[in-house]
Motif scaffolding. Structure first.
Motif, mmCIF file in Angstrom:
data_model
loop_
_atom_site.group_PDB
_atom_site.id
_atom_site.type_symbol
_atom_site.label_atom_id
_atom_site.label_comp_id
_atom_site.label_asym_id
_atom_site.label_seq_id
_atom_site.Cartn_x
_atom_site.Cartn_y
_atom_site.Cartn_z
ATOM 1 N N ARG A 48 -5.183 6.148 0.554
ATOM 2 C CA ARG A 48 -5.884 7.385 0.912
ATOM 3 C C ARG A 48 -7.050 7.098 1.850
ATOM 4 O O ARG A 48 -7.268 7.809 2.833
ATOM 5 C CB ARG A 48 -6.368 8.078 -0.362
ATOM 6 N N LEU A 49 -7.815 6.039 1.579
ATOM 7 C CA LEU A 49 -8.957 5.710 2.419
ATOM 8 C C LEU A 49 -8.519 5.320 3.834
ATOM 9 O O LEU A 49 -9.161 5.696 4.823
ATOM 10 C CB LEU A 49 -9.758 4.571 1.787
ATOM 11 N N LEU A 50 -7.432 4.566 3.942
ATOM 12 C CA LEU A 50 -6.940 4.184 5.264
ATOM 13 C C LEU A 50 -6.449 5.393 6.054
ATOM 14 O O LEU A 50 -6.662 5.491 7.271
ATOM 15 C CB LEU A 50 -5.828 3.145 5.127
ATOM 16 N N ILE A 51 -5.792 6.317 5.369
ATOM 17 C CA ILE A 51 -5.305 7.512 6.062
ATOM 18 C C ILE A 51 -6.470 8.399 6.487
ATOM 19 O O ILE A 51 -6.474 8.970 7.589
ATOM 20 C CB ILE A 51 -4.323 8.285 5.157
ATOM 21 N N VAL B 161 -0.589 8.651 9.965
ATOM 22 C CA VAL B 161 -0.013 7.742 8.975
ATOM 23 C C VAL B 161 0.457 6.452 9.641
ATOM 24 O O VAL B 161 0.292 5.354 9.089
ATOM 25 C CB VAL B 161 1.147 8.424 8.228
ATOM 26 N N ALA B 162 1.035 6.573 10.840
ATOM 27 C CA ALA B 162 1.459 5.372 11.571
ATOM 28 C C ALA B 162 0.261 4.488 11.913
ATOM 29 O O ALA B 162 0.334 3.251 11.839
ATOM 30 C CB ALA B 162 2.208 5.770 12.838
ATOM 31 N N LEU C 25 0.816 -1.214 0.000
ATOM 32 C CA LEU C 25 0.000 0.000 0.000
ATOM 33 C C LEU C 25 0.850 1.265 0.000
ATOM 34 O O LEU C 25 0.325 2.356 -0.238
ATOM 35 C CB LEU C 25 -0.908 0.017 1.232
ATOM 36 N N GLY C 26 2.147 1.145 0.275
ATOM 37 C CA GLY C 26 3.016 2.319 0.318
ATOM 38 C C GLY C 26 2.989 3.032 1.646
ATOM 39 O O GLY C 26 3.306 4.225 1.722
ATOM 40 N N LEU C 27 2.648 2.318 2.728
ATOM 41 C CA LEU C 27 2.546 2.932 4.050
ATOM 42 C C LEU C 27 3.772 2.683 4.914
ATOM 43 O O LEU C 27 3.801 3.106 6.069
ATOM 44 C CB LEU C 27 1.300 2.399 4.771
#
Length: 345
Positions: free
Chosen positions: A279-282, A317-318, A251-253
């Protein structure tokens, strides 16, 4: 003539290029093929491994070629680029795909079914309409500013101004007739977009309620119907990742590394993978962090400790990274989310 073991296929709209190699990696053929003759070409080939770049149309051709008995794999374009020799052309791209596929450590993308792609279109369409609505709102606000009317931020205030265009004689008199007509057109278009987005939201909520996996995902804090159904539609099967960190990295996180000489240096998140899911998770994590900032996080929880010593955006973000790992665990174990003991207390 050596038997073909791997075929690298460079796809396009009308003209394709196939590069065949034997088990030792030696070239057997390099051929240009038109779209109409592509499936006939693979039907005549002995059953082998066919590799494509995971780009537009790749999933369709992967399904079609797989139906002919071939083993089809998809490679992310970023993993193919290092194998391109000198100038870029169709033949060089097909050769690079074939060579990349013969690396034992190569990573592949999962082939999506038509149902998965159709479900993904629901979110792509909603994102498109939301972007169009944002553009329209910005246009209305910008043009009204030119005539001395400034509205507070938020879609609701734009709707109030749209009502004033019809009801307020004072506002109508202060605007030229041509400008007022254009504002009415944009206001009507905005109302239509709101209706279409509301219909899509209802469809997404319905899908989430009917799917057992989506209901399990919605037990995770920060994940609602839109995020849950988007994960099921856009993400690869959870079994394709060996652990939750691999899913978060997809996901790039996860932090980007700039390490050398045994010295580890971590930077910002890599932003690789699926942008929509990231984006949705953030966004979901920001709602959880905002609630915790206003009303307090559970005593002794990870979130409380992070908010006490880190900036709020970094914590957001974490938390998105942590949520991605929880998502993988929930989907892999087919269990509902269980809050940590400290948070539950």
């Amino acid at each position: 003539m050596s038997e073909v073991s791997t075929i690298g296929l460079d796809i396009a709209k009308a003209v394709f290029h196939a590069h065949g190699a034997d088990a030792g990696g030696r070239m057997v053929f390099s051929r240009r093929i038109t779209r109409a003759k592509l499936l006939r070409f693979f039907a005549d080939q002995p059953r082998c491994t066919v590799v494509l770049e995971a780009c537009g149309g790749a999933h369709h051709w992967a399904r079609e070629i797989a139906s002919l008995g071939h083993k089809v794999r998809l490679i992310p374009p970023a993993y193919v680029k290092p194998f391109v020799k000198r100038s870029k052309n169709d033949a060089a791209d097909a050769e690079a795909i074939c060579e990349a596929a013969q690396r034992p450590s190569m990573r592949y993308a999962a082939i999506k079914t038509e149902e998965q792609q159709a479900a993904g279109m629901v979110f792509r369409t909603r994102d498109l309409l939301v972007r169009q609505r944002t553009q329209l709102i910005n246009a209305i606000r910008g043009h009204l500013t030119e005539f001395g009317w400034v509205a507070p931020k938020g879609p609701s205030h734009i709707l109030v101004l749209a009502d004033l265009l019809d009801e307020s004689e004072e506002l109508g008199a202060s605007l030229p007739e041509a400008a007022r007509t254009m504002f009415v057109v944009m206001a009507e278009q905005l109302e239509q977009l709101n209706e279409q987005i509301a219909l899509l939201d209802k469809e997404i909520t319905k899908r989430a309620r009917e799917d057992a996996s989506a209901r399990r995902l919605m037990t995770i804090p920060g994940i609602g119907p839109i995020t849950a159904t988007a994960i099921l539609a856009l993400a690869p099967p959870p079994e394709s990742f060996s652990k939750g960190r691999d899913f978060a990295a997809w996901l790039g996180l996860t932090p980007r590394q700039h390490s050398s000489g045994g010295k580890e240096k971590l930077g910002s998140i890599s932003k690789m993978g699926e942008r929509t899911l990231r984006r949705l998770l953030i966004i979901g994590s920001s709602a959880v962090v905002l609630h915790a900032s206003k009303r307090g996080a559970p005593a002794g929880s990870w979130l409380e400790q992070m908010l006490a010593r880190k900036p709020r955006m970094l914590v957001t973000v974490a938390l998105a990274n942590k949520t991605a790992r929880i998502v993988w665990a929930v989907l892999t174990k087919n269990e509902e989310y269980k809050a940590p003991v400290a948070a539950a207390a």
